[in-house]
Design a protein around this motif. Structure first.
Motif, PDB file in Angstrom:
ATOM      1  N   SER A 134     -38.866 -33.926  -1.236  1.00  0.00           N
ATOM      2  CA  SER A 134     -37.454 -33.513  -1.219  1.00  0.00           C
ATOM      3  C   SER A 134     -36.773 -33.721  -2.565  1.00  0.00           C
ATOM      4  N   ILE A 184     -27.066 -37.508   1.330  1.00  0.00           N
ATOM      5  CA  ILE A 184     -26.960 -36.197   1.968  1.00  0.00           C
ATOM      6  C   ILE A 184     -28.340 -35.531   2.052  1.00  0.00           C
ATOM      7  N   THR A 232     -30.615 -37.435   4.472  1.00  0.00           N
ATOM      8  CA  THR A 232     -30.229 -37.203   5.858  1.00  0.00           C
ATOM      9  C   THR A 232     -30.642 -35.807   6.301  1.00  0.00           C
ATOM     10  N   ARG A 233     -30.440 -34.840   5.421  1.00  0.00           N
ATOM     11  CA  ARG A 233     -30.747 -33.456   5.791  1.00  0.00           C
ATOM     12  C   ARG A 233     -32.246 -33.289   6.042  1.00  0.00           C
ATOM     13  N   ASP A 234     -33.065 -33.908   5.184  1.00  0.00           N
ATOM     14  CA  ASP A 234     -34.503 -33.702   5.276  1.00  0.00           C
ATOM     15  C   ASP A 234     -35.224 -34.806   6.045  1.00  0.00           C
ATOM     16  N   GLY A 235     -34.484 -35.801   6.509  1.00  0.00           N
ATOM     17  CA  GLY A 235     -35.148 -36.904   7.196  1.00  0.00           C
ATOM     18  C   GLY A 235     -36.001 -37.740   6.250  1.00  0.00           C
ATOM     19  N   ARG A 236     -35.583 -37.833   4.979  1.00  0.00           N
ATOM     20  CA  ARG A 236     -36.358 -38.585   3.989  1.00  0.00           C
ATOM     21  C   ARG A 236     -35.477 -39.655   3.332  1.00  0.00           C
ATOM     22  N   GLN A 237     -34.709 -40.354   4.149  1.00  0.00           N
ATOM     23  CA  GLN A 237     -33.801 -41.357   3.588  1.00  0.00           C
ATOM     24  C   GLN A 237     -34.550 -42.422   2.807  1.00  0.00           C
TER      25      GLN A 237
END
Lengths: 296, 227, 247
Positions: free
Chosen positions: B8, B186, B189-194
């Motif tokens: 990401s 952001i 969160t959007r990609d599930g890669r916090q």
């Protein structure tokens, strides 16, 4: 109230309002005068309203919001209408509509009677049920299986209130984690801190798409409530609401299913995953006869 | 074991850079405004006029005894309406960035003021007397003799404080303004890669601050060598 | 005009259970005090150890403690907190992460905040301790060694007692900073003072009353710490050192 006080105190700084064009009132007049429409959007509400990799706002709700912008352009005869984007969160979206920073917010906001006291809602964009996302082998089949377990939901949502009430009423002894946003909720679930994530099913599908192994996760359980998503606009602005309602209703009737397919049954940006959400009966009904009714 | 997935970050770089520009903007504006206001506060603090000295002390101590998170919450509650009036900008403008700039400038001024006061005091007595004996007014002596020397001595400390400011600016998070860390959030969160994005953000902050603080340290040693 | 309603604190809070909004604030205050106190203990112990290492004649220990200080001072506290809460449990070895994630959610928040604030403050205390030790004249160390003490004994009986007395004032301001910094823990959801203040705004819409109450409590906590540390300073003053009379 406070704002009004400050406004009065500092009135000496205030610019005099520009003398108005005939007939137009409220938001439409403001848009006509300034040549700008201010749109509210979400930053990571997949697939309703979020940023793609070019920092453009995209999504199902965003597509319908664009229909309203087109209608405004036509109605006001403003082909060069400028569009301003303001990112909103679930905490600030209502105040921003109320104080006029945002003219129209389309994301994943539930239309309910409580909110109708503060803002108006357009024709419903989407209908969801509040259900559970869990691992296939978690042993959870429905809400009753959550007794004594860690369950996550997103703070400030209808789901949070519903599950807290259920916990108290049925003495289920769940540990309820309220995460800041859906992404954090899913991270809590995926990392094993909670066995299930309660939320609107379409958003759950959006979150599931972020998982490393999508097919390990299932959406299940009896829907605890139905929610109607609508765009928010300032309260009591009948002319603007009528225009927005009409634009959205027309779009839903003619191309609703196509837009649904684009966002819920095809690969979507930024990673090209497919949410694979079937078209529900409620959605079929909505596309047949669009309306702006709240479920609660 | 956790499987990292860094995919990401590369496509997110332009967006992250946009956030970094917000971070840098807040840092630089708050540094400039904070040092200017801090200098005024420091001079007032040493003024003969008791009321002025007291006011300056009250300002500095108030800001220094409240958590920055609360200061930000306070200012985001109060300021937007005031800013709109002062700059007579319409409701449609997003005032969050302006609010953040004002908040950090006012808050940091309290911290800069204490550094500058110490700097002034370190050169003051003898130099001031000499300048006054030469026939300068109080203001001239301060401006031409004391302040230049004071600033030279305390420049490293002011820069160190600015590095802290650069780090603290990440707290605009509580007002959901998309600075560097906000954008990392952001995208994550959007990609599930916090996990990956938070680690990346931490690494970027570390490299930037480490290099800067090493440079400051070297400069400080050189100044010491001269003295 | 703002509609002041201070009585809001005495009203029963939403969500049943009979607690008032004042109780919410007090719960937050207790949490702030608890997390600050626990982190302070960690910071003091760990910071002292690392501070000793920073002055100890060993390349390894020096390198270790320097790396610690640089890492923890050059990353924003907020980012560190997210790393402790979201990232550390994913990458922790020996099943520690999995164990941590099965704790009660509130305990997870508390432990992550406590470790984060503890090690963050510890890095600052490390530098204070180092400065304190370095400010003592070399003679002190030589004298300790000459008396037949080993190096650890010299630290224990000669250097540290003096160094700690010298650094009480900077330590007390670190302690105040720690309490202020603990407000950052509200971002991950620890129900401390700032968090409860925002909850109150959400539930009652009386923003001014809740923010004023919370802010006043932070200021009061700070004053309490300063008074206590001043008392400690007086008790610990070395006669004939640092002018005795203080400021």
């Amino acid at each position: 109230m406070r704002t009004r006080l400050l406004a009065a105190l500092l009135a000496c700084w205030a610019a005099l309002p520009v003398a108005g064009a005939a007939e137009l009132t409220g938001t439409l007049k403001k848009i006509k005068d300034s040549g700008v429409i201010s749109l509210g959007h979400r930053e990571s509400s997949v697939p309703f309203s979020y940023y793609d990799d070019k920092q453009q706002v995209v999504g199902y709700s965003r597509d319908l919001q664009q229909k309203v912008v087109e209608a405004v352009k036509k109605e006001l005869n403003l082909p060069n209408l400028q569009v301003k984007y303001t990112p909103v969160t679930s905490q600030n979206r209502i105040p921003l509509i109320q104080n006029g920073t945002v003219d129209l917010e389309c994301g994943s906001t539930t239309n309910n009677l409580e909110r109708q006291k503060q803002v108006d809602f357009t024709t419903t964009l989407f209908v969801v049920g509040t259900r559970l996302l869990t691992k296939k082998d978690s042993g959870v089949k429905d809400f009753a299986d959550l007794k004594g377990k860690n369950v996550v939901t997103t703070a400030g949502t209808t789901s949070e209130r519903l599950i807290r009430a259920m916990n108290d009423e049925k003495k289920m002894g769940m540990n309820i984690i309220s995460a800041k946003d859906h992404g954090e909720s899913f991270l809590t679930l995926e990392s094993g801190r909670a066995v299930a994530f309660m939320m609107d099913d379409a958003l759950l599908a959006g979150e599931r798409a972020k998982a490393r192994k999508q097919d390990e996760w299932v959406i299940l359980g009896t829907a605890q409530s139905k929610e109607a998503y609508g765009c928010m606009l300032p309260k009591g602005d009948a002319a603007f609401k009528k225009l927005a309602d009409g634009a959205i209703a027309a779009a839903l009737k003619t191309e609703g299913e196509a837009i649904f397919k684009k966002w819920f049954q095809s690969p979507i940006p930024p990673k090209g995953v497919n949410l694979g959400l079937p078209l529900s009966d409620d959605m079929k009904e909505l596309y047949k006869s669009p309306n702006d009714k709240a479920f609660q | 074991m956790y499987e990292f997935d860094w995919s990401s970050i590369r496509p997110g770089l332009p967006f992250l850079w946009k956030g970094m520009k917000v971070t840098l903007y807040i840092t630089l504006v708050a540094m400039a405004a904070g040092i200017a206001l801090g200098t005024v506060l420091a001079i007032l603090r040493m003024a003969k006029n008791r009321a002025l000295a007291w006011l300056s002390a009250a300002y500095v101590n108030t800001f220094r005894s409240i958590p920055l998170v609360m200061v930000i919450l306070w200012f985001f509650l109060l300021l937007p309406a005031v800013i709109e009036r002062i700059f007579s900008i319409s409701r449609q403008e997003d005032t969050r960035l302006t609010t953040a700039l004002v908040t950090f400038s006012l808050f940091q001024a309290a911290y800069y003021a204490e550094i500058i006061r110490a700097g002034i005091q370190s050169v003051k007595s003898g130099q001031m007397g000499a300048a006054l004996a030469l026939g300068m007014t109080n203001g001239q002596a301060m401006r031409l003799v004391v302040l230049p020397q004071a600033f030279r001595n305390m420049a490293p400390l002011l820069l160190t404080q600015t590095i802290i400011l650069f780090q603290d600016s990440s707290l605009v998070y509580v007002a959901s303004l998309a600075d560097f860390f906000g954008v990392a959030g952001i995208i994550g969160t959007r990609d599930g890669r916090q996990v990956e994005l938070y680690l990346f953000a931490g690494a970027v902050y570390f490299v930037a601050c480490f290099i800067l603080s090493s440079l400051v340290k070297r400069w400080q040693n050189r100044l010491k060598g001269h003295a | 005009m703002h509609n002041w309603r201070w009585e809001v604190f005495l009203e029963p809070a939403q969500g049943g259970s009979g607690a008032t909004y004042l109780d919410w604030v007090l719960v937050g205050l207790r949490m702030t005090a608890a997390v600050s106190l626990c982190s302070w203990v960690i910071a003091l112990l760990w910071g002292s150890l690392m501070g000793i290492f920073r002055t100890y004649p060993s390349k390894l220990l020096y390198g270790l403690s320097t790396a610690y200080v640089e890492v923890f001072r050059n990353i924003p506290l907020l980012v560190q907190l997210f790393l402790w809460y979201f990232v550390a449990p994913e990458v922790a070895p020996l099943g520690l992460g999995a164990w941590f994630k099965q704790l009660h959610p509130n305990l997870q928040l508390f432990v992550a905040s406590m470790l984060c604030l503890g090690f963050f403050t510890g890095a600052r205390i490390t530098e204070q301790v180092r400065a304190g030790i370095e400010s003592l004249s070399r003679g002190q160390k030589a004298a300790g060694l000459a008396m037949g003490f080993t190096l650890p004994q010299t630290y224990r009986h000669v250097l540290l007692p003096m160094a700690f007395r010298i650094i009480i004032p900077p330590l007390s301001s670190e302690c105040v900073n720690l309490v202020k910094n603990s407000a950052v823990a509200s971002t991950i959801g620890l129900m401390e003072l700032a968090y409860q203040g925002r909850q109150l705004v959400d539930y009652t819409a009386q923003s001014y009353e809740s923010f004023i109450a919370v802010t006043a409590l932070y200021v009061a906590l700070n004053l309490l710490i300063l008074l206590f540390m001043r008392w400690v300073e007086k008790k610990a003053r070395v006669p004939g050192f640092m002018g005795g009379g203080g400021r």
